[in-house]
Design an enzyme around this catalytic site. Sequence first.
Site, PDB file in Angstrom:
ATOM      1  N   TYR A   4       3.211  -3.058 -16.320  1.00 50.70           N
ATOM      2  CA  TYR A   4       3.501  -4.354 -15.698  1.00 50.70           C
ATOM      3  C   TYR A   4       4.979  -4.491 -15.340  1.00 50.70           C
ATOM      4  CZ  TYR A   4      -0.906  -6.903 -16.260  1.00 50.70           C
ATOM      5  OH  TYR A   4      -2.195  -7.354 -16.148  1.00 50.70           O
ATOM      6  N   LYS A  59      -4.823   6.073 -23.901  1.00 49.82           N
ATOM      7  CA  LYS A  59      -5.414   7.255 -23.271  1.00 49.82           C
ATOM      8  C   LYS A  59      -4.514   8.435 -23.590  1.00 49.82           C
ATOM      9  CE  LYS A  59      -8.115   7.668 -20.114  1.00 49.82           C
ATOM     10  NZ  LYS A  59      -9.428   8.381 -20.129  1.00 49.82           N
ATOM     11  N   ASP A 100     -11.123   4.031 -22.595  1.00 51.03           N
ATOM     12  CA  ASP A 100     -12.384   3.992 -21.835  1.00 51.03           C
ATOM     13  C   ASP A 100     -13.570   3.962 -22.794  1.00 51.03           C
ATOM     14  OD1 ASP A 100     -11.730   6.592 -22.622  1.00 51.03           O
ATOM     15  OD2 ASP A 100     -12.646   7.541 -20.868  1.00 51.03           O
ATOM     16  N   ASP A 158      -5.233  -6.205 -20.783  1.00 53.14           N
ATOM     17  CA  ASP A 158      -5.669  -7.138 -19.742  1.00 53.14           C
ATOM     18  C   ASP A 158      -7.155  -6.927 -19.446  1.00 53.14           C
ATOM     19  OD1 ASP A 158      -5.425  -9.036 -17.617  1.00 53.14           O
ATOM     20  OD2 ASP A 158      -5.333  -7.360 -16.203  1.00 53.14           O
ATOM     21  N   ASP A 165     -10.718  -9.184 -20.916  1.00 52.97           N
ATOM     22  CA  ASP A 165     -11.702  -9.839 -20.043  1.00 52.97           C
ATOM     23  C   ASP A 165     -13.108  -9.407 -20.428  1.00 52.97           C
ATOM     24  OD1 ASP A 165      -9.848 -11.223 -18.516  1.00 52.97           O
ATOM     25  OD2 ASP A 165     -10.805 -10.676 -16.616  1.00 52.97           O
TER      26      ASP A 165
END
Length: 368
Positions: A142, A192, A225, A249, A253
């Site tokens: 970000y 990751k 993932d 983020d 959600d």
Amino acid sequence: MANPSLLILAGDGIGPEVMAEVKKIIAWMGARRGVTFEVTEDLVGGSAYDKHGVPLHDDTMAKAQEVDAVLLGAVGGPKYDTLDFSVKPERGLLRLRKEMDLFSNLRPAQCFDALADFSSLKKEVVSGLDIMIVRELTSGVYFGEPRGIFTEGNERVGINTQRYTESEIARVARSAFELARKRANKVCSMEKANVMESGILWREVVQEVHDKEYPDVALSHMYADNGAMQLVRWPKQFDVIVTDNLFGDILSDCAAMLTGSLGMLPSASLGAPMANGRPKALYEPVHGSAPDIAGQGKANPIACILSFAMALRYSFDLGEDAARVERAVEQVLADGHRTADLMGPDGGTPISTSQMGDAIIAALDAIL
Ligand code: IPM
Ligand code: MG
């Protein structure tokens, strides 16, 4: 001692409507609990842009640095889609997070019994769910440099940079471990590390902080993932999840939707302690500005009200009052009060934003 101070930034879209219901709870706290807040209000996002040509005025930024806590509604809307990137409503929110150094973003995903049928997953997968995502909020892709759209040869190239320092990883890890100790004492860290060096460092630093300072907490690591898949497969395996800004983020959600409605979920963004011992803090619902329903009295104020409950707990040490607000919310849902977002496929008549606020106040009175 001076009254605790709050800066309210209602923002855009449904922000002002849901914030109006939070103001009822603030007034209730004064009248019934003898806790009076010094409240100031200001603009953020598109509404600030309309007035000042920037999504966050310097004076507002300065005020945010001074108060005990900031309450934010939501920012953004189609009207601002074509604005230059540097003045988009979201930049106002990102500036607050960055300059207040709110590195630890707590996003609880809790499934209320009365709403377990709402989830797109089977009831047994989500009922009783109570997880906490701790998202790093002030670094990573970000904010990393270099960033921008550049020209290389005869084509453009878009660049963002994932960057984490050890200390940035360590401080958010500590915040996750501290929280876990007050919950089920379990942390799962997601990155990751199989493809990103920043992920390798993330995993190492989280492990080091654990081994040195929190060996009593159960720690596991997962590729992000796989984490997304596990969240949908069997979310109750998790207690606290700690992850970086972008994965956080996305995963939050996903976790939010497990609970049935985005209109239910609060968040707290916390920084380092101030001189008075309180953490720098901003509280906001996870949902956005929902321009499609703005101004119609349809929005669900619960996420914003629960964000205020988090403020009571994390900024003002009023955990009992926070629990009262949470119980009042549970009660109105159990009693069948539903805003439009909580209507099942078989319909029924939804109540309005302000009726939901009033029902929660009535439940608070009854609890007291
Ligand atoms: C969130 C939002 C923000 C983010 C946007 C509005 C900048 O999606 O708080 O999750 O990406 O962090
Ligand atoms: Mg988001």
